[in-house]
Design a protein around this motif. Structure first.
Motif: not given
Length: 682
Positions: A672-682
């Motif tokens: 899960a790259d930074e963009a995918a992680l941001a979608l999850l956590l933001d």
């Protein structure tokens, strides 16, 4: 009796009269005015038929409004020291702060159907406005402990042998409350109050000590339970000292990780039950449900539908299978009657709505059909071909598949727009989670029907995209796979299970595998073997256990050995030998894994997969993932879920650890790259 000289103060904050700041202000204003009016000699507080008050407004938690005066304790102090008697007239629910408001009154009148409770422990808190001090005095220590530790609701009729209510009435609530208030006014001050009831310190201490001993392992991991017992223990002393301790404990809990996690889960569950705005349409009406397959899952689904008041057609392929299914249903209701949870006449009436049959033509009467047959694509496709021929036009056709492609199943029908997935969890009549899976062609009103059915069945429905394993099994598979990697790296199954149950999961992954049967995962992996990259890291231990006939509890051995139904305290030499061979084949030098490393690796695997599936659009909201893992897979509710856990971590460190985890997992693991992680956590 007319209330001509009694002020009736009506709590008015629909739908449940939550005690937000605005309502607290209005209550204080009304009490002040009534106390100043010489024509008024008593006061009645009342709500609506639906709710006296459901308690605090949880949306205020963590905001300035939560502590804006008048806080609830200030309202209660005004009631407590009122120059005129105050009586609570309770209908609907009186929960949390709503019940605490009633407890502070000088009298309480309720309808028999009214429900009361102090469920704060389910949000990681304790009652913070006198509940731990007044309820034991008014209802008795045993009743109070049961109500608060269980976080449950009870009807007013269950308290007739206590001092909680002055009167419990069938109707004319307001008249009865006004009569009670008039009697108090006639009698004169001092008014009755919980403060004046004294408890035996020795008896309270004994009961609290017993309650501490009876806390289960998961309750002991949650600080609210110990705090609640500390507060209740103080109810044997002076009221003001008990109130001060209760408040201190409450304030210590409100910002805790556990309380924030539980509030997150509470909010996520409410949101997950709603379709996204773009899909908000009216559902199709459902009054009759057909269930195909009368095995454990099918009969569990049938029981859910019967309990919800629906008519059920239970379909099997032969009389013998149908008879077994019919007996499962009958045994369930017989057990409910024996346990005193259901009246015998009611049980007969419920089962009268069940039609067991081997005649598929009966399905034509159903508004919605759920297949619950063997988890094999060809079998389910055959069922849907038959359903296409017999189900009425407009009927919703649902598959209970755990993993299979809904599009492929829907494609064998002439009406793919009517097909969706309804993934129940076993036992279906107990587990709250329902994954509602949207296929490529599923109509919006069919999705709305699936979600509405979930609510009708009193479940937590969650919308999922059509991808392998949907939300729950996809995340769980990643978690279980990482736990198998840890076996190769140096842990034993009991090390992993012990570390994760200490974190709070209901059961460790290897104990779960043994309970559900190792052959289930084995068959799934065999089906995937042809398409799996041979370079992918693959732990062979599960397959080797199955090849030796070790299928789990049902065969007497799996990862653990079972004698007389009891699990051995550790794995036996057969399992350890297979694990050591797997480590050697991969060229790994085994080393012991600490509990915190085991937990963190397992959680990182869940977070990584959650981020990937959310980026793929399988989940509509990040919170939906947490609802699925908590409701369906035993993730500790007070830890919030993998998304909540990830949000508590340092973002940069989390991403670095995910990279390290995926690199160690080798080919076949997707980062899960930074963009995918941001979608999850933001």
């Amino acid at each position: 009796m007319p209330c001509h000289d009694i002020a009736v103060v009506t709590l008015d904050n629909p739908p449940l009269n939550s005690l937000d700041h605005a309502l607290r202000v209005r209550i204080v204003s009304a009490l002040t005015a009534a106390q100043a009016d010489p024509a008024i000699r008593a006061i009645v507080l009342t709500g609506s038929e639906r709710a006296f008050s459901a308690g605090a407004d949880v949306t205020e938690f963590g905001t300035p409004r939560q502590f804006a005066e008048p806080i609830l304790r200030s309202v209660l102090e005004q009631v407590r020291h009122s120059s005129k008697p105050v009586v609570a007239a309770i209908d609907g629910v009186a929960l949390g702060g709503g019940l605490e408001l009633a407890l502070a009154c000088h009298g309480r009148v309720a309808t028999r159907r009214a429900k009361v409770g102090l469920p704060e422990v389910t949000l990681g808190l304790i009652p913070g406005s006198g509940g731990t001090q007044r309820l034991p005095r008014l209802a008795g220590i045993d009743v109070a402990l049961g109500l608060m530790l269980g976080g449950t609701q009870k009807t007013a009729s269950e308290f007739v042998d206590t001092s909680l209510f002055d009167r419990v009435v069938e109707g004319h609530l307001l008249d009865a409350a006004c009569a009670c208030a008039a009697e108090l006014a006639d009698a004169g001050a001092p008014w009755p109050h919980a403060d004046r009831i004294h408890l035996d310190p020795g008896y309270v201490s004994t009961k609290v000590s017993l309650a501490r001993q009876r806390l289960n392992a998961r309750q002991r991991l949650q600080p609210a339970y110990a705090a609640l017992l500390d507060a209740v223990a103080a109810s044997a002393g002076p009221m003001d000292e008990g109130l001060a301790l209760e408040r201190s404990l409450f304030l210590g809990l409100i910002g805790s990780t556990e309380a924030r996690a539980l509030r997150h889960q509470f909010k996520a569950e409410r949101e997950s039950a709603r379709l996204p705005d773009a899909l908000q349409v009216a559902p199709r009406p459902v009054s009759t449900v057909a269930v195909i397959g009368a095995g454990t899952m099918g009969t569990g689904i049938a029981i859910c539908a019967l309990d919800a008041g629906l008519d059920v057609i239970l379909v099997e392929q032969d009389d013998a299978a149908l008879s077994r299914g019919r007996h499962r249903v009958a045994d369930h209701y017989a057990a409910r009657v024996s346990a005193g949870k259901l009246d015998e006449h009611a049980a007969v009436a419920v089962q009268a709505r069940l039609l067991p049959t081997i005649d598929w033509q009966a399905i034509g009467r159903a508004d919605l059909v759920i297949e619950a047959v063997f988890e094999e694509l060809s079998v389910k496709q055959d069922v849907f071909r038959r359903l296409d021929a017999v189900a009425r036009p407009g009927a919703v056709l649902a598959t209970n598949t755990s993993y299979l492609d809904i599009d492929t199943i829907a494609a064998v029908t002439s009406r793919p727009q009517d097909v969706l997935g309804l993934h129940f969890f076993s036992p279906a009549n107990v587990m709250k989670l329902l994954e509602v899976i949207r296929s490529r062609d599923t109509a919006a009103d069919v999705l709305a029907t699936g979600m509405a059915l979930g609510r009708t069945l009193r479940k937590s429905p969650v919308l999922c995209g059509n991808a392998f394993g949907f939300i729950g099994n996809r995340v769980y598979n990643a978690y279980r796979r990482q736990c198998e990697f840890m076996l190769e790296d140096g842990a034993w199954p009991e090390d992993v299970d012990r570390a994760l149950t200490a974190f709070g999961v209901a059961m460790g992954p290897f104990a779960v595998a043994d309970l559900s049967g190792l052959d289930i995962a084995w068959r799934m992996r065999l089906a995937q073997a042809a398409t799996r990259d041979p370079r992918e890291r693959h732990v062979p231990v599960l397959a080797q256990l199955c090849e030796q006939g070790r299928m789990g509890q049902k065969s007497g051995a799996g990862y653990y050995r079972y004698t007389d139904g009891q699990r051995a305290p550790s794995t036996d030499e057969t399992v350890r030998g297979l694990i050591e061979q797997a480590s050697a084949a991969r060229g790994l030098q085994r080393h012991a894994l600490k509990a915190d490393e085991i937990v963190r690796r397992a959680l990182l695997a869940m977070v990584n997969e959650a981020a990937c599936l959310h980026a793929d659009g399988v989940s509509s909201r990040p919170g939906d993932i947490d609802v699925v893992l908590v409701q369906g897979y035993g993730f500790p509710r007070w830890q919030g879920g993998p998304v909540f856990w990830a949000r508590e971590q340092d973002r940069k460190q989390l991403l670095a650890e995910l990279r390290e985890l995926v690199a160690a997992g080798g080919r076949g693991m997707r980062l899960a790259d930074e963009a995918a992680l941001a979608l999850l956590l933001d």
